[in-house]
Design an enzyme around this catalytic site. Structure first.
Site, PDB file in Angstrom:
ATOM      1  N   LYS A  10      18.314   1.063 -38.950  1.00  0.00           N
ATOM      2  CA  LYS A  10      19.236   1.944 -38.882  1.00  0.00           C
ATOM      3  C   LYS A  10      20.705   0.920 -38.578  1.00  0.00           C
ATOM      4  O   LYS A  10      20.533  -0.145 -38.379  1.00  0.00           O
ATOM      5  CB  LYS A  10      19.198   2.756 -37.780  1.00  0.00           C
ATOM      6  CG  LYS A  10      17.974   3.906 -38.068  1.00  0.00           C
ATOM      7  CD  LYS A  10      17.805   4.925 -36.942  1.00  0.00           C
ATOM      8  CE  LYS A  10      16.741   5.897 -37.047  1.00  0.00           C
ATOM      9  NZ  LYS A  10      16.782   6.843 -36.173  1.00  0.00           N
ATOM     10  N   PHE A  58      21.677  17.476 -31.877  1.00  0.00           N
ATOM     11  CA  PHE A  58      22.183  15.955 -32.165  1.00  0.00           C
ATOM     12  C   PHE A  58      22.449  15.734 -33.638  1.00  0.00           C
ATOM     13  O   PHE A  58      22.777  14.549 -34.163  1.00  0.00           O
ATOM     14  CB  PHE A  58      21.170  15.159 -31.578  1.00  0.00           C
ATOM     15  CG  PHE A  58      19.751  15.293 -32.094  1.00  0.00           C
ATOM     16  CD1 PHE A  58      19.411  14.752 -33.273  1.00  0.00           C
ATOM     17  CD2 PHE A  58      18.779  15.955 -31.276  1.00  0.00           C
ATOM     18  CE1 PHE A  58      18.024  14.873 -33.807  1.00  0.00           C
ATOM     19  CE2 PHE A  58      17.471  16.114 -31.831  1.00  0.00           C
ATOM     20  CZ  PHE A  58      17.160  15.699 -32.934  1.00  0.00           C
ATOM     21  N   ARG A  86       4.765   3.932 -37.343  1.00  0.00           N
ATOM     22  CA  ARG A  86       4.964   4.557 -36.032  1.00  0.00           C
ATOM     23  C   ARG A  86       4.621   3.876 -34.934  1.00  0.00           C
ATOM     24  O   ARG A  86       5.483   4.019 -33.910  1.00  0.00           O
ATOM     25  CB  ARG A  86       4.464   6.250 -36.060  1.00  0.00           C
ATOM     26  CG  ARG A  86       4.770   7.066 -37.408  1.00  0.00           C
ATOM     27  CD  ARG A  86       6.060   7.534 -37.236  1.00  0.00           C
ATOM     28  NE  ARG A  86       6.541   8.466 -36.182  1.00  0.00           N
ATOM     29  CZ  ARG A  86       7.526   8.874 -35.977  1.00  0.00           C
ATOM     30  NH1 ARG A  86       8.348   8.937 -36.923  1.00  0.00           N
ATOM     31  NH2 ARG A  86       7.879   9.647 -34.887  1.00  0.00           N
ATOM     32  N   THR A  92      10.557   7.465 -29.843  1.00  0.00           N
ATOM     33  CA  THR A  92      11.686   7.661 -30.178  1.00  0.00           C
ATOM     34  C   THR A  92      12.962   7.129 -29.360  1.00  0.00           C
ATOM     35  O   THR A  92      14.019   6.512 -29.581  1.00  0.00           O
ATOM     36  CB  THR A  92      12.163   9.141 -30.399  1.00  0.00           C
ATOM     37  OG1 THR A  92      11.159   9.614 -31.256  1.00  0.00           O
ATOM     38  CG2 THR A  92      13.384   9.363 -31.051  1.00  0.00           C
ATOM     39  N   ARG A 103      11.288  -0.593 -31.457  1.00  0.00           N
ATOM     40  CA  ARG A 103      12.591   0.028 -30.188  1.00  0.00           C
ATOM     41  C   ARG A 103      12.539  -0.484 -29.121  1.00  0.00           C
ATOM     42  O   ARG A 103      13.668  -0.677 -28.747  1.00  0.00           O
ATOM     43  CB  ARG A 103      12.232   1.406 -30.504  1.00  0.00           C
ATOM     44  CG  ARG A 103      12.246   2.278 -31.914  1.00  0.00           C
ATOM     45  CD  ARG A 103      11.773   3.664 -32.168  1.00  0.00           C
ATOM     46  NE  ARG A 103      12.634   4.423 -32.953  1.00  0.00           N
ATOM     47  CZ  ARG A 103      12.150   5.298 -33.565  1.00  0.00           C
ATOM     48  NH1 ARG A 103      11.105   6.091 -32.921  1.00  0.00           N
ATOM     49  NH2 ARG A 103      12.573   5.957 -34.402  1.00  0.00           N
ATOM     50  N   ASN A 113      18.307   4.019 -32.361  1.00  0.00           N
ATOM     51  CA  ASN A 113      17.177   3.387 -32.080  1.00  0.00           C
ATOM     52  C   ASN A 113      16.413   2.558 -32.909  1.00  0.00           C
ATOM     53  O   ASN A 113      15.210   2.536 -33.410  1.00  0.00           O
ATOM     54  CB  ASN A 113      16.213   4.577 -31.600  1.00  0.00           C
ATOM     55  CG  ASN A 113      15.854   5.621 -32.799  1.00  0.00           C
ATOM     56  OD1 ASN A 113      16.614   5.529 -33.741  1.00  0.00           O
ATOM     57  ND2 ASN A 113      15.127   6.579 -32.715  1.00  0.00           N
ATOM     58  N   HIS A 116      13.717   3.985 -38.588  1.00  0.00           N
ATOM     59  CA  HIS A 116      13.201   5.150 -38.962  1.00  0.00           C
ATOM     60  C   HIS A 116      11.841   4.784 -39.701  1.00  0.00           C
ATOM     61  O   HIS A 116      11.732   3.776 -40.314  1.00  0.00           O
ATOM     62  CB  HIS A 116      14.026   5.754 -39.898  1.00  0.00           C
ATOM     63  CG  HIS A 116      13.468   7.050 -40.593  1.00  0.00           C
ATOM     64  ND1 HIS A 116      13.373   8.380 -40.139  1.00  0.00           N
ATOM     65  CD2 HIS A 116      12.722   7.216 -41.776  1.00  0.00           C
ATOM     66  CE1 HIS A 116      12.536   9.081 -40.854  1.00  0.00           C
ATOM     67  NE2 HIS A 116      12.176   8.482 -41.933  1.00  0.00           N
TER      68      HIS A 116
HETATM   69  P1  GDP Z   1      11.790   9.887 -35.058  1.00  0.00           P
HETATM   70  O1  GDP Z   1      10.687  10.274 -35.957  1.00  0.00           O
HETATM   71  O2  GDP Z   1      11.079   8.976 -33.811  1.00  0.00           O
HETATM   72  O3  GDP Z   1      12.781   8.798 -35.502  1.00  0.00           O
HETATM   73  O4  GDP Z   1      12.453  11.056 -34.053  1.00  0.00           O
HETATM   74  P2  GDP Z   1      12.856  12.373 -34.528  1.00  0.00           P
HETATM   75  O5  GDP Z   1      12.264  12.777 -36.050  1.00  0.00           O
HETATM   76  O6  GDP Z   1      12.614  13.564 -33.677  1.00  0.00           O
HETATM   77  O7  GDP Z   1      14.229  12.389 -34.679  1.00  0.00           O
HETATM   78  C1  GDP Z   1      15.275  11.675 -35.733  1.00  0.00           C
HETATM   79  C2  GDP Z   1      16.106  10.845 -35.260  1.00  0.00           C
HETATM   80  O8  GDP Z   1      17.202  11.741 -34.645  1.00  0.00           O
HETATM   81  C3  GDP Z   1      15.736  10.063 -34.172  1.00  0.00           C
HETATM   82  O9  GDP Z   1      15.136   8.714 -34.721  1.00  0.00           O
HETATM   83  C4  GDP Z   1      17.066   9.468 -33.542  1.00  0.00           C
HETATM   84  O10 GDP Z   1      17.868   8.461 -34.273  1.00  0.00           O
HETATM   85  C5  GDP Z   1      17.687  10.890 -33.265  1.00  0.00           C
HETATM   86  N1  GDP Z   1      17.249  11.999 -32.013  1.00  0.00           N
HETATM   87  C6  GDP Z   1      16.199  12.411 -31.885  1.00  0.00           C
HETATM   88  N2  GDP Z   1      16.259  12.955 -30.734  1.00  0.00           N
HETATM   89  C7  GDP Z   1      17.477  12.714 -30.190  1.00  0.00           C
HETATM   90  C8  GDP Z   1      18.258  13.448 -29.297  1.00  0.00           C
HETATM   91  O11 GDP Z   1      17.634  14.073 -28.291  1.00  0.00           O
HETATM   92  N3  GDP Z   1      19.475  12.806 -28.861  1.00  0.00           N
HETATM   93  C9  GDP Z   1      20.157  12.192 -29.950  1.00  0.00           C
HETATM   94  N4  GDP Z   1      21.542  11.891 -29.788  1.00  0.00           N
HETATM   95  N5  GDP Z   1      19.582  11.655 -31.037  1.00  0.00           N
HETATM   96  C10 GDP Z   1      18.164  12.142 -31.229  1.00  0.00           C
END
Ligand code: GDP
Length: 138
Positions: A10, A58, A86, A92, A103, A113, A116
């Site tokens: 990212k 978000f 993962r 996350t 991370r 973070n 992806h």
């Molecule tokens: P991942 O699969 O671990 O990447 O997480 P998700 O699919 O739930 O979310 C996608 C991306 O959205 C994450 O990697 C973060 O960059 C962002 N994100 C997820 N949850 C949050 C949150 O609560 N707040 C903010 N600002 N960004 C978030």
């Protein structure tokens, strides 16, 4: 049978100079780099990629962030690639990520973070097809 997954370094991690270290972690973990390209993306492209998150609080900030700078798009391959990536990524929210994960080492916030990784076979197939043409995956 080897499995493919899709990953992004990212913009925060690229900006902070962590690209090489993150690719090194992925390499050390035994993934083959099937395809890899560095580029920046538009907000509209980010919105299409993250369409499953549309409507979440978000979503807009996430798409702004993902289009804020250069990123590295990758297709990775190994046995159990989706679950293993993962695990290597960590939680996350980097505050909850295990020691040694990407991370934990390189992310600065729940949004910024560092990496992806696809979370299932169907999302991996969608994400690979979204960013890569067939001729790039030979
Ligand atoms: P991942 O699969 O671990 O990447 O997480 P998700 O699919 O739930 O979310 C996608 C991306 O959205 C994450 O990697 C973060 O960059 C962002 N994100 C997820 N949850 C949050 C949150 O609560 N707040 C903010 N600002 N960004 C978030």
């Amino acid at each position: 049978m080897p499995q493919r997954t899709f990953s992004i370094v990212k913009p925060d991690a690229v900006r902070n100079g962590h690209t090489g270290a993150i690719l090194g972690e992925i390499d050390k973990a035994g993934f083959r780099f099937v395809a890899l390209k560095q580029q920046s993306i538009s907000k509209r492209q980010a919105e299409g990629f993250y369409a499953v998150h549309r409507g979440k609080p978000f979503f807009d900030a996430l798409c702004e962030f993902m289009s804020s700078g250069t990123l590295v798009l990758m297709v990775l391959e190994k046995e159990n690639a989706i679950a293993d990536l993962r695990k290597l990524m960590g939680a996350t929210n980097p505050a909850n990520a295990e020691e040694g994960t990407i991370r934990k080492q390189f992310a600065s916030s729940i949004q910024e973070n560092a990496i992806h990784g696809s979370d299932a076979e169907d999302t991996a197939a969608f994400e690979i097809g979204y960013w890569f043409a067939g001729y790039e995956l030979i």
